[in-house]
Design a protein around this motif. Sequence first.
Motif, PDB file in Angstrom:
ATOM      1  N   THR A 130      47.032  38.999  45.426  1.00 13.00           N
ATOM      2  CA  THR A 130      46.219  39.409  46.579  1.00 13.00           C
ATOM      3  C   THR A 130      44.950  40.144  46.155  1.00 13.00           C
ATOM      4  O   THR A 130      43.836  39.786  46.570  1.00 13.00           O
ATOM      5  N   SER A 131      45.108  41.168  45.310  1.00 18.66           N
ATOM      6  CA  SER A 131      43.963  42.004  44.948  1.00 18.66           C
ATOM      7  C   SER A 131      42.963  41.286  44.051  1.00 18.66           C
ATOM      8  O   SER A 131      41.746  41.371  44.261  1.00 18.66           O
ATOM      9  N   GLN A 132      43.477  40.546  43.066  1.00 20.60           N
ATOM     10  CA  GLN A 132      42.554  39.913  42.121  1.00 20.60           C
ATOM     11  C   GLN A 132      41.881  38.668  42.698  1.00 20.60           C
ATOM     12  O   GLN A 132      40.766  38.337  42.318  1.00 20.60           O
ATOM     13  N   THR A 133      42.526  38.005  43.635  1.00 26.19           N
ATOM     14  CA  THR A 133      41.878  36.878  44.314  1.00 26.19           C
ATOM     15  C   THR A 133      40.693  37.404  45.129  1.00 26.19           C
ATOM     16  O   THR A 133      39.608  36.798  45.151  1.00 26.19           O
ATOM     17  N   ALA A 134      40.902  38.558  45.766  1.00 34.63           N
ATOM     18  CA  ALA A 134      39.816  39.171  46.543  1.00 34.63           C
ATOM     19  C   ALA A 134      38.679  39.605  45.623  1.00 34.63           C
ATOM     20  O   ALA A 134      37.488  39.452  45.954  1.00 34.63           O
ATOM     21  N   GLU A 135      39.025  40.137  44.447  1.00 32.67           N
ATOM     22  CA  GLU A 135      38.003  40.578  43.500  1.00 32.67           C
ATOM     23  C   GLU A 135      37.229  39.399  42.903  1.00 32.67           C
ATOM     24  O   GLU A 135      36.038  39.520  42.609  1.00 32.67           O
ATOM     25  N   MET A 166      33.139  36.754  32.652  1.00 33.03           N
ATOM     26  CA  MET A 166      34.354  36.906  31.861  1.00 33.03           C
ATOM     27  C   MET A 166      35.516  37.437  32.703  1.00 33.03           C
ATOM     28  O   MET A 166      36.650  36.979  32.585  1.00 33.03           O
ATOM     29  N   MET A 167      35.216  38.405  33.582  1.00 32.19           N
ATOM     30  CA  MET A 167      36.276  39.002  34.384  1.00 32.19           C
ATOM     31  C   MET A 167      36.811  38.026  35.430  1.00 32.19           C
ATOM     32  O   MET A 167      37.994  38.082  35.789  1.00 32.19           O
ATOM     33  N   ILE A 168      35.968  37.125  35.901  1.00 33.38           N
ATOM     34  CA  ILE A 168      36.444  36.102  36.838  1.00 33.38           C
ATOM     35  C   ILE A 168      37.492  35.236  36.144  1.00 33.38           C
ATOM     36  O   ILE A 168      38.579  34.975  36.694  1.00 33.38           O
ATOM     37  N   LYS A 169      37.183  34.781  34.920  1.00 33.53           N
ATOM     38  CA  LYS A 169      38.146  33.976  34.152  1.00 33.53           C
ATOM     39  C   LYS A 169      39.415  34.780  33.866  1.00 33.53           C
ATOM     40  O   LYS A 169      40.532  34.255  33.944  1.00 33.53           O
ATOM     41  N   HIS A 170      39.208  36.052  33.549  1.00 33.68           N
ATOM     42  CA  HIS A 170      40.333  36.942  33.241  1.00 33.68           C
ATOM     43  C   HIS A 170      41.250  37.079  34.455  1.00 33.68           C
ATOM     44  O   HIS A 170      42.481  36.975  34.344  1.00 33.68           O
ATOM     45  N   HIS A 171      40.650  37.307  35.608  1.00 36.89           N
ATOM     46  CA  HIS A 171      41.427  37.451  36.849  1.00 36.89           C
ATOM     47  C   HIS A 171      42.138  36.142  37.211  1.00 36.89           C
ATOM     48  O   HIS A 171      43.285  36.169  37.678  1.00 36.89           O
ATOM     49  N   GLU A 172      41.458  35.028  37.017  1.00 36.23           N
ATOM     50  CA  GLU A 172      42.083  33.731  37.327  1.00 36.23           C
ATOM     51  C   GLU A 172      43.338  33.531  36.473  1.00 36.23           C
ATOM     52  O   GLU A 172      44.356  33.013  36.956  1.00 36.23           O
ATOM     53  N   GLY A 173      43.257  33.968  35.216  1.00 35.39           N
ATOM     54  CA  GLY A 173      44.417  33.884  34.335  1.00 35.39           C
ATOM     55  C   GLY A 173      45.550  34.764  34.818  1.00 35.39           C
ATOM     56  O   GLY A 173      46.724  34.370  34.805  1.00 35.39           O
ATOM     57  N   ALA A 174      45.214  35.986  35.251  1.00 39.34           N
ATOM     58  CA  ALA A 174      46.231  36.922  35.746  1.00 39.34           C
ATOM     59  C   ALA A 174      46.904  36.377  37.006  1.00 39.34           C
ATOM     60  O   ALA A 174      48.115  36.509  37.180  1.00 39.34           O
ATOM     61  N   VAL A 175      46.117  35.762  37.870  1.00 33.15           N
ATOM     62  CA  VAL A 175      46.669  35.188  39.100  1.00 33.15           C
ATOM     63  C   VAL A 175      47.649  34.060  38.763  1.00 33.15           C
ATOM     64  O   VAL A 175      48.721  33.953  39.367  1.00 33.15           O
ATOM     65  N   ILE A 228      50.862  42.989  29.939  1.00 31.65           N
ATOM     66  CA  ILE A 228      50.441  44.256  29.315  1.00 31.65           C
ATOM     67  C   ILE A 228      49.166  44.071  28.480  1.00 31.65           C
ATOM     68  O   ILE A 228      48.164  44.762  28.715  1.00 31.65           O
ATOM     69  N   PRO A 229      49.131  43.157  27.496  1.00 31.92           N
ATOM     70  CA  PRO A 229      47.883  42.971  26.731  1.00 31.92           C
ATOM     71  C   PRO A 229      46.754  42.428  27.608  1.00 31.92           C
ATOM     72  O   PRO A 229      45.578  42.727  27.376  1.00 31.92           O
ATOM     73  N   HIS A 230      47.105  41.656  28.612  1.00 25.91           N
ATOM     74  CA  HIS A 230      46.107  41.110  29.536  1.00 25.91           C
ATOM     75  C   HIS A 230      45.422  42.252  30.286  1.00 25.91           C
ATOM     76  O   HIS A 230      44.183  42.316  30.364  1.00 25.91           O
ATOM     77  N   HIS A 231      46.217  43.155  30.824  1.00 20.67           N
ATOM     78  CA  HIS A 231      45.671  44.316  31.535  1.00 20.67           C
ATOM     79  C   HIS A 231      44.890  45.226  30.583  1.00 20.67           C
ATOM     80  O   HIS A 231      43.847  45.775  30.960  1.00 20.67           O
ATOM     81  N   ARG A 232      45.418  45.411  29.373  1.00 23.38           N
ATOM     82  CA  ARG A 232      44.725  46.271  28.403  1.00 23.38           C
ATOM     83  C   ARG A 232      43.319  45.759  28.130  1.00 23.38           C
ATOM     84  O   ARG A 232      42.367  46.543  28.028  1.00 23.38           O
ATOM     85  N   GLN A 233      43.178  44.439  28.012  1.00 20.12           N
ATOM     86  CA  GLN A 233      41.851  43.874  27.751  1.00 20.12           C
ATOM     87  C   GLN A 233      40.938  44.067  28.953  1.00 20.12           C
ATOM     88  O   GLN A 233      39.749  44.366  28.800  1.00 20.12           O
ATOM     89  N   ALA A 234      41.480  43.933  30.154  1.00 20.12           N
ATOM     90  CA  ALA A 234      40.674  44.142  31.360  1.00 20.12           C
ATOM     91  C   ALA A 234      40.192  45.581  31.433  1.00 20.12           C
ATOM     92  O   ALA A 234      39.033  45.851  31.791  1.00 20.12           O
ATOM     93  N   LYS A 270      29.546  48.610  38.196  1.00 21.30           N
ATOM     94  CA  LYS A 270      30.192  49.832  37.717  1.00 21.30           C
ATOM     95  C   LYS A 270      31.343  50.247  38.636  1.00 21.30           C
ATOM     96  O   LYS A 270      32.411  50.657  38.178  1.00 21.30           O
ATOM     97  N   THR A 271      31.097  50.143  39.938  1.00 17.66           N
ATOM     98  CA  THR A 271      32.126  50.500  40.919  1.00 17.66           C
ATOM     99  C   THR A 271      33.333  49.584  40.790  1.00 17.66           C
ATOM    100  O   THR A 271      34.485  50.036  40.781  1.00 17.66           O
ATOM    101  N   LEU A 272      33.078  48.286  40.685  1.00 14.14           N
ATOM    102  CA  LEU A 272      34.144  47.297  40.545  1.00 14.14           C
ATOM    103  C   LEU A 272      34.948  47.557  39.270  1.00 14.14           C
ATOM    104  O   LEU A 272      36.187  47.537  39.288  1.00 14.14           O
ATOM    105  N   ALA A 273      34.246  47.826  38.175  1.00 19.87           N
ATOM    106  CA  ALA A 273      34.916  48.083  36.900  1.00 19.87           C
ATOM    107  C   ALA A 273      35.842  49.303  37.010  1.00 19.87           C
ATOM    108  O   ALA A 273      36.967  49.298  36.494  1.00 19.87           O
ATOM    109  N   GLY A 274      35.369  50.334  37.706  1.00 21.61           N
ATOM    110  CA  GLY A 274      36.183  51.528  37.902  1.00 21.61           C
ATOM    111  C   GLY A 274      37.442  51.236  38.702  1.00 21.61           C
ATOM    112  O   GLY A 274      38.525  51.756  38.404  1.00 21.61           O
ATOM    113  N   GLU A 275      37.318  50.378  39.714  1.00 22.17           N
ATOM    114  CA  GLU A 275      38.461  50.014  40.548  1.00 22.17           C
ATOM    115  C   GLU A 275      39.484  49.189  39.757  1.00 22.17           C
ATOM    116  O   GLU A 275      40.690  49.349  39.929  1.00 22.17           O
ATOM    117  N   ILE A 276      38.969  48.311  38.901  1.00 19.96           N
ATOM    118  CA  ILE A 276      39.854  47.481  38.074  1.00 19.96           C
ATOM    119  C   ILE A 276      40.677  48.363  37.137  1.00 19.96           C
ATOM    120  O   ILE A 276      41.893  48.207  37.007  1.00 19.96           O
TER     121      ILE A 276
END
Length: 204
Positions: free
Chosen positions: A188-193, A155-164, A64-70, A87-93
């Motif tokens: 699946t989704s965050q590895t692709a991102e 930063m988002m790459i590190k963030h996604h790696e943590g979520a994975v 929950i806090p992880h997603h909130r920060q993203a 901008k497009t990627l950020a909107g999808e996230i």
Amino acid sequence: MNKHFIRRTALVAAAGAASFVLAACGSDKDASAGHGSSASATASAAVSQGEHNAADVAFAKGMIPHHRQAVEMADLASSRAQSTQVKTLAGEIKKAQAPEIKTLSGWLTSWGEEVPAEGVMDHSMHGMDGMMTGEDMDSLKKSSGKAFDTAFLEMMIKHHEGAVDMAKTEKADGSFPDAKKMADAIITSQTAEISRMNSLLGTG
């Protein structure tokens, strides 16, 4: 005559006793069958609801806090990013993770667990699971244009790696079916991102 009468009476009595025994056995069998059906129904209900364990709770409370920060990071992109792709990627996230926060919160509430409060960050998570520090977030907020794009992606790459990593732990240790399903989707989704962001950085 008396002998025949006595003999016939004995046979009737024996037949009656046999019928009684058979009826009793049938009743026991029916009762057992009914009890078995009831137990099966209860077991099925438990399976459909899904049992959860400590790993599921930890996954929800951590994600929950992880997603909130993203989502917070993604919100910054609309006014600070230079790249349309960023901008497009950020909107999808944001579109993907905001609904998951509600789902995770709903699970915790149904389990009688406390939902992490808005704006409250467990300091033990900083530097772990890809979480950004307050200083990191301040730096991102102060940047704009190409500098923002680069900082955001890194930063988002590190963030996604943590979520994975968190999702992989849930898949291995969790027991709640829907949580494991969400974990699989996150992987699946965050590895692709991550691959997509590396490409945008020119390092993919």
